[in-house]
Structures are given as C-alpha cells and as structure tokens.
Design a protein around this motif. Structure first.
Motif, mmCIF file in Angstrom:
data_model
loop_
_atom_site.group_PDB
_atom_site.id
_atom_site.type_symbol
_atom_site.label_atom_id
_atom_site.label_comp_id
_atom_site.label_asym_id
_atom_site.label_seq_id
_atom_site.Cartn_x
_atom_site.Cartn_y
_atom_site.Cartn_z
ATOM 1 N N UNK A 148 -11.471 -9.312 0.865
ATOM 2 C CA UNK A 148 -10.381 -8.404 1.161
ATOM 3 C C UNK A 148 -10.822 -6.948 0.994
ATOM 4 N N UNK A 149 -11.635 -6.723 -0.036
ATOM 5 C CA UNK A 149 -12.141 -5.373 -0.268
ATOM 6 C C UNK A 149 -13.006 -4.902 0.897
ATOM 7 N N UNK A 193 -5.909 2.743 1.026
ATOM 8 C CA UNK A 193 -6.582 1.516 1.449
ATOM 9 C C UNK A 193 -7.146 0.732 0.271
ATOM 10 N N UNK A 194 -7.530 1.430 -0.788
ATOM 11 C CA UNK A 194 -8.096 0.731 -1.947
ATOM 12 C C UNK A 194 -7.040 -0.004 -2.753
ATOM 13 N N UNK A 211 -2.410 -7.008 -1.203
ATOM 14 C CA UNK A 211 -1.154 -7.697 -0.964
ATOM 15 C C UNK A 211 -0.368 -7.149 0.213
ATOM 16 N N UNK A 212 -0.791 -5.998 0.745
ATOM 17 C CA UNK A 212 -0.131 -5.426 1.914
ATOM 18 C C UNK A 212 -0.674 -6.118 3.163
ATOM 19 N N UNK A 213 0.188 -6.587 4.056
ATOM 20 C CA UNK A 213 -0.295 -7.235 5.279
ATOM 21 C C UNK A 213 -1.197 -6.303 6.076
ATOM 22 N N UNK A 269 -2.888 -1.260 8.893
ATOM 23 C CA UNK A 269 -3.393 -0.622 10.109
ATOM 24 C C UNK A 269 -2.382 0.372 10.677
ATOM 25 N N UNK A 270 -1.109 0.009 10.610
ATOM 26 C CA UNK A 270 -0.069 0.904 11.117
ATOM 27 C C UNK A 270 -0.001 2.190 10.302
ATOM 28 N N UNK A 271 -0.140 2.061 8.983
ATOM 29 C CA UNK A 271 -0.137 3.240 8.117
ATOM 30 C C UNK A 271 -1.284 4.179 8.460
#
Length: 218
Positions: free
Chosen positions: A13-14, A111-112, A116-118, A123-125
């Motif tokens: 995930x990282x 981003x770090x 848990x964020x989809x 990507x939208x953020x």
C-alpha cells in the motif's frame, strides 16, 4: 529465503501511495512549474522533498500506531516540524516557489497518511490539487524580469523615469514594461533595478551589469 521477498500488505500500500504522490508531484513540477520558471534547483528540491516527507510521515505513523493515545500527538508534532522548515531556512525563497513547496509537502503528507482511504478518493484528491494549480498558472500572466546593476544614477529619479526607460530599452534591446528601484550604492555610483519586459521567458533574476554603456551578462 521465501520470506525475504514476502512483502506485507502495508508495504505494498505504501508503494502504491508513493507512486501516486511522486507522479502527481512530477506533473505539478515538470508540467506546471518548470515551463515558466526554468529553475532546475527548485525542480530538484521539490521532487526530493516530496519523497523524503512521504517516508518520514509514513514511518512515523507506522512506529506510533501501536502507542495508544499518542498517535495523534506524535503526528501533530511531526507535522509541525515538517512545516517549520518552510520558515527556518537558509536562503530567501520567492513567494511562488514557497507556494509550490507548501503544495508539495501537503500532498506528500496527505498521501502518506491516507491509509484506509479508497484509491479512487485518493486519486480524486490529488487530481483536484493538480487542477487548482493548473487553473492558477493558466490565469497567471507572468512577465520575464531581470535584475540590473545600473550605473547612470542621474536617471533613477522619478521625474526622469521616461529617460531611464528609454536608456534601458536602448541598451537591453527589449520593451521595458516596469522598473523597480532597489538598493542604491552612492559610493560605487550604482543602483539595483528590477525590470519587467516583453519577450521570451528567461530564468528569473538574470543578473546583468550595465556599465560604461556596455552590457555584460554573467
């Protein structure tokens, strides 16, 4: 030997979030910032700061995640230290570069800590930030500038501004739009001028020396 290459889900995930952060940072710096500024030093700084801040925040959270009640406090102290580097720095930084530095650090932090964020929301953020920067850059009409050491002190007075402009245009070969008088050295008989002119974009703060009716660039 098999366990040596068995990566945990958190590490994967990282890597994914690091890829998103690095790609977005590259888009902002390479496609939006660099074409106007041509500052390779800041290009280098922004890209590496983004990666460094991402790892600092990610592993800070990883270390503190088992410390009940201390995660939020630790993250807050860490973020305070990260953003304080924007204030306590060695060299002065222009406002535009300062804004980009703030954006780069903020994206790296977001981003770090986005565990848990989809992925779609993450990507939208990032996309919203890129669009905001693009809109600002698109509507910003920048003019190339030069920093001049000027030797004709008699022309820097307000009442002789037209003569000063004409002299600069003649010696520089450009259409001068704006002239700002800075430091004045009466001992060496020269003044520092910042001029905005029409023409091709050049690296900011090119230093020119006008002396004895000649132009030297160094």
């Amino acid at each position: 030997m098999t366990d040596l290459f068995a990566f945990s889900p958190s590490f994967l995930q990282m890597l994914l979030r690091l890829s998103v952060s690095s790609l977005v940072t590259w888009l902002i710096i390479d496609r939006l910032y660099y074409p106007k500024s041509r500052r390779r030093d800041f290009y280098f700084t922004f890209m590496l700061i983004s990666v460094a801040i991402f790892f600092i925040v990610f592993f800070m959270i990883f270390v503190l995640e088992d410390m009940k009640g201390k995660t939020s406090m630790g993250i807050g102290i860490g973020l305070f230290g990260i953003f304080s580097i924007m204030r306590y720095r060695t060299d002065a930084m222009p406002v535009r570069e300062m804004t980009y530095l703030f954006i780069i650090i903020a994206l790296a932090v977001v981003n770090a800590i986005a565990e848990g964020v989809p992925l779609v929301e993450l990507l939208l953020t990032n996309f919203i930030v890129v669009v905001a920067v693009w809109l600002c850059e698109k509507n910003l009409k920048t003019q190339p500038t030069k920093l001049i050491q000027y030797d004709r002190m008699e022309l820097i007075t307000p009442e002789r501004r037209d003569e000063l402009k004409a002299d600069l245009e003649k010696r520089l070969g450009v259409k001068v739009i704006k002239i700002d008088v800075g430091a004045i050295d009466f001992i060496r008989d020269m003044a520092m001028l910042r001029i905005a002119y029409e023409g091709k974009e050049t690296p900011a703060d090119s230093i020119l020396k006008l002396k004895n009716s000649q132009l030297q660039e160094f």
